[in-house]
Design a protein around this motif. Structure first.
Motif, PDB file in Angstrom:
ATOM      1  N   MET A 215      20.538  19.410  -5.978  1.00 48.39           N
ATOM      2  CA  MET A 215      19.942  20.315  -6.961  1.00 48.39           C
ATOM      3  C   MET A 215      18.463  19.991  -7.162  1.00 48.39           C
ATOM      4  O   MET A 215      17.613  20.891  -7.198  1.00 48.39           O
ATOM      5  CB  MET A 215      20.692  20.204  -8.289  1.00 48.39           C
ATOM      6  N   VAL A 216      18.143  18.699  -7.289  1.00 48.66           N
ATOM      7  CA  VAL A 216      16.751  18.283  -7.473  1.00 48.66           C
ATOM      8  C   VAL A 216      15.909  18.695  -6.274  1.00 48.66           C
ATOM      9  O   VAL A 216      14.809  19.251  -6.408  1.00 48.66           O
ATOM     10  CB  VAL A 216      16.668  16.753  -7.701  1.00 48.66           C
ATOM     11  N   ILE A 217      16.420  18.430  -5.080  1.00 46.04           N
ATOM     12  CA  ILE A 217      15.669  18.756  -3.862  1.00 46.04           C
ATOM     13  C   ILE A 217      15.415  20.252  -3.770  1.00 46.04           C
ATOM     14  O   ILE A 217      14.283  20.698  -3.541  1.00 46.04           O
ATOM     15  CB  ILE A 217      16.429  18.260  -2.619  1.00 46.04           C
ATOM     16  N   LEU A 218      16.466  21.059  -3.947  1.00 50.16           N
ATOM     17  CA  LEU A 218      16.318  22.504  -3.763  1.00 50.16           C
ATOM     18  C   LEU A 218      15.403  23.123  -4.813  1.00 50.16           C
ATOM     19  O   LEU A 218      14.524  23.927  -4.486  1.00 50.16           O
ATOM     20  CB  LEU A 218      17.688  23.182  -3.794  1.00 50.16           C
ATOM     21  N   THR A 219      15.583  22.757  -6.100  1.00 45.65           N
ATOM     22  CA  THR A 219      14.731  23.338  -7.142  1.00 45.65           C
ATOM     23  C   THR A 219      13.275  22.948  -6.946  1.00 45.65           C
ATOM     24  O   THR A 219      12.365  23.730  -7.232  1.00 45.65           O
ATOM     25  CB  THR A 219      15.196  22.904  -8.544  1.00 45.65           C
ATOM     26  N   THR A 220      13.048  21.738  -6.445  1.00 49.14           N
ATOM     27  CA  THR A 220      11.678  21.293  -6.221  1.00 49.14           C
ATOM     28  C   THR A 220      11.061  21.988  -5.010  1.00 49.14           C
ATOM     29  O   THR A 220       9.866  22.271  -4.987  1.00 49.14           O
ATOM     30  CB  THR A 220      11.653  19.762  -6.032  1.00 49.14           C
TER      31      THR A 220
ATOM     32  N   ALA B 132      26.473  23.879  -5.440  1.00 51.94           N
ATOM     33  CA  ALA B 132      26.031  25.276  -5.545  1.00 51.94           C
ATOM     34  C   ALA B 132      26.016  25.733  -6.996  1.00 51.94           C
ATOM     35  O   ALA B 132      25.087  26.428  -7.440  1.00 51.94           O
ATOM     36  CB  ALA B 132      26.946  26.169  -4.712  1.00 51.94           C
ATOM     37  N   PHE B 133      27.038  25.341  -7.756  1.00 50.45           N
ATOM     38  CA  PHE B 133      27.100  25.709  -9.171  1.00 50.45           C
ATOM     39  C   PHE B 133      25.918  25.116  -9.945  1.00 50.45           C
ATOM     40  O   PHE B 133      25.261  25.808 -10.739  1.00 50.45           O
ATOM     41  CB  PHE B 133      28.425  25.226  -9.767  1.00 50.45           C
ATOM     42  N   LEU B 134      25.646  23.835  -9.725  1.00 48.84           N
ATOM     43  CA  LEU B 134      24.537  23.182 -10.435  1.00 48.84           C
ATOM     44  C   LEU B 134      23.201  23.827 -10.092  1.00 48.84           C
ATOM     45  O   LEU B 134      22.329  23.987 -10.955  1.00 48.84           O
ATOM     46  CB  LEU B 134      24.504  21.688 -10.095  1.00 48.84           C
ATOM     47  N   ILE B 135      23.022  24.194  -8.827  1.00 48.49           N
ATOM     48  CA  ILE B 135      21.762  24.816  -8.409  1.00 48.49           C
ATOM     49  C   ILE B 135      21.569  26.158  -9.105  1.00 48.49           C
ATOM     50  O   ILE B 135      20.480  26.467  -9.599  1.00 48.49           O
ATOM     51  CB  ILE B 135      21.738  24.976  -6.874  1.00 48.49           C
ATOM     52  N   VAL B 136      22.624  26.958  -9.163  1.00 49.31           N
ATOM     53  CA  VAL B 136      22.534  28.270  -9.819  1.00 49.31           C
ATOM     54  C   VAL B 136      22.230  28.110 -11.303  1.00 49.31           C
ATOM     55  O   VAL B 136      21.343  28.776 -11.853  1.00 49.31           O
ATOM     56  CB  VAL B 136      23.845  29.064  -9.611  1.00 49.31           C
ATOM     57  N   VAL B 137      22.952  27.214 -11.976  1.00 45.86           N
ATOM     58  CA  VAL B 137      22.721  26.991 -13.405  1.00 45.86           C
ATOM     59  C   VAL B 137      21.315  26.447 -13.643  1.00 45.86           C
ATOM     60  O   VAL B 137      20.630  26.857 -14.592  1.00 45.86           O
ATOM     61  CB  VAL B 137      23.778  26.023 -13.975  1.00 45.86           C
TER      62      VAL B 137
END
Length: 479
Positions: free
Chosen positions: A448-453, A385-390
């Motif tokens: 993080m890669v999946i969600l941002t994409t 969750a932290f990586l996704i937010v950043v």
């Protein structure tokens, strides 16, 4: 194109058979790392080849099915490769597993199938599994080298100059901000060791050119100022990201974080990349003339691969990464008049090797470490969750650093920089191969890669629905 496909198939078959002939005797003893008794067991090369072929069948089916599903719901097919890999890998079906995950082959569905359908003896299982896994791992490494060569071919140095300082500022801030915030946050908040934290922070820096460009083209914004800045920044972002990846991967190898070492690596990476580009521009006319004089089959692709592999070797030899050399080769050859033809010829080669890399990355990812039902996994979820937010906030803030362009849609620029896509997976794959990432940190990066994409394309469409008023934007409305 048909001739190119036939030629590539012949080339890859020949290389593959030659590779097996030369490496399988060595790989037969490589099983000592998995089980000390395996070195005395003779590996049947025919069974290893059968295992590799079965693995490739599974990999290509996972890639194709996953990619087709994603393409039909307007998502990047590369996500299908990754998700397909997760399904056939250690997390779900256990069709594709690897020794570094603690496996000895007994839990591999493919190894069990080989035992039942061939003459594979139980005592030879570990050594055969190690040999088969090593071949697949090397094919995956070739896949990432071909991928970075292809990305380099698609990048345009002239576009960077055209889009100017605004794109450069967005790119630099979009690299520095998430990298710094991610690394420091992991160290201070989660007490992650320095080198894994640096690697995870580096994975936040990249931007997927292909995904963003596709969305911009679909909504008719590719020619707008915002579109030009996004694409220009994404190109520079990839160059900076590759340098960061090379630096961080080298730090993993040395096991030290020293200012002098970092300075050396940064200077080496910059000098190598710039030097190759300058030298390449000087020699490119001679390269084109030489290729035109060749009379044998496949002159353009073969000579390009020679250049890519030589530069990959040089990149590895000077303590950087082989992929930096492949990327530099793509940048140089992308500036020649043969760029379009070469890009077309590289496609079937990339179609053969690149899916192996992405599916293997997914197959090695144990998503079980993010199961909230297990108390020890909950920290991994928090890190994800932290990586996704950043990852998202860092790129959005970078969009607001655009200067000298009143009324421009800065939010759209920032959102356009969010998707990590295939470039983010390169970071994850190299991190896994180097051993720098723990299972929870690796899975967090993949998430993080999946969600941002996934979220970037719809958010970008929303951001461009009601752009800030600007007189010039009226002429660049969607066609």
């Amino acid at each position: 194109m048909a001739e190119s496909l036939i030629w590539v198939n012949s080339l890859t078959t020949t290389l593959f058979n030659s590779f097996l002939d030369q490496t399988l005797p060595l790989l037969a003893t490589a099983g000592t790392e998995v089980a000390p008794a395996a070195h005395s067991v003779k590996v049947d090369e025919a069974i290893v080849v059968a295992g590799v072929l079965l693995s490739l069948v599974v990999i290509y089916l996972a890639s194709k099915i996953g990619g087709e599903i994603c393409a039909r719901i307007n998502l990047p097919p590369v996500l299908g490769d990754l998700v397909g890999g997760v399904i056939v890998g250690v997390s779900v079906l256990k069709l594709i597993v690897f020794p570094e995950g603690g496996e000895d082959g007994s839990s591999s569905v493919l190894m069990n199938l080989l035992q039942r359908t061939t003459s594979l003896e139980p005592e030879a299982l570990v050594a055969t599994f190690a040999a088969q896994s090593e071949v697949i791992a090397i094919l995956a490494e070739l896949g990432v080298i071909i991928l970075l060569f292809e990305i380099g071919l698609e990048s345009d140095l002239k576009e960077l100059i055209k889009y100017g300082p605004q794109a450069a500022v967005v790119a630099v801030v979009g690299v520095v901000l998430p990298f710094g915030a991610g690394t420091l946050g992991l160290i201070s908040l989660f007490h992650v060791a320095t080198i894994p934290a640096i690697f995870a922070g580096a994975a936040l820096t990249a931007t997927s050119i292909g995904i963003t460009a596709k969305v911009l083209a679909e909504i008719g914004r590719l020619g707008d100022k915002e579109g030009q800045i996004i694409i220009g920044a994404a190109v520079l972002d990839d160059i900076l990201g590759i340098i960061v990846l090379a630096v961080v991967a080298s730090l993993v190898k040395t096991g030290e974080v020293e200012i002098t070492n970092i300075a050396y690596l940064i200077v080496s990476a910059g000098a190598f990349l710039i030097g190759v580009i300058i030298l390449g521009r000087f020699l490119s006319p001679y390269y084109v003339a030489f290729v035109k004089e060749l009379k044998t089959r496949g002159p353009l692709l073969i000579t390009a691969l020679i250049i890519a592999f030589v530069l990959s070797y040089v990149g590895a030899a000077i303590r950087l990464e082989a992929i930096l050399g492949a990327f530099a080769a793509g940048l140089v050859l992308g500036e020649t008049e043969t760029q379009r033809e070469l890009e077309e010829q590289v496609v079937p080669l990339a179609d053969f090797f690149v899916p192996i890399f992405f599916v293997v990355v997914g197959a090695k990812t144990n998503l079980g470490v993010l199961n909230p039902a297990v108390p020890s996994n909950r920290e991994g979820l928090i890190i994800a969750a932290f990586l996704i937010v950043v990852a998202m906030i860092g790129k959005v803030l970078a969009g607001f650093t655009v200067f000298g362009q009143p009324g421009i849609n800065r939010l759209a620029i920032g959102i356009g920089m969010i998707p990590r896509g295939e470039v983010g997976l390169v970071f994850a794959g190299v991190g896994v191969a180097s051993g720098a990432l723990s299972p929870s940190l690796e899975a967090a990066i993949i998430m993080m890669v999946i969600l941002t994409t996934f979220v970037a394309p719809p958010l970008l469409r929303v951001a461009f629905k009601d752009p800030l008023p600007e007189p010039e934007s009226a002429g660049s409305a969607p066609k």
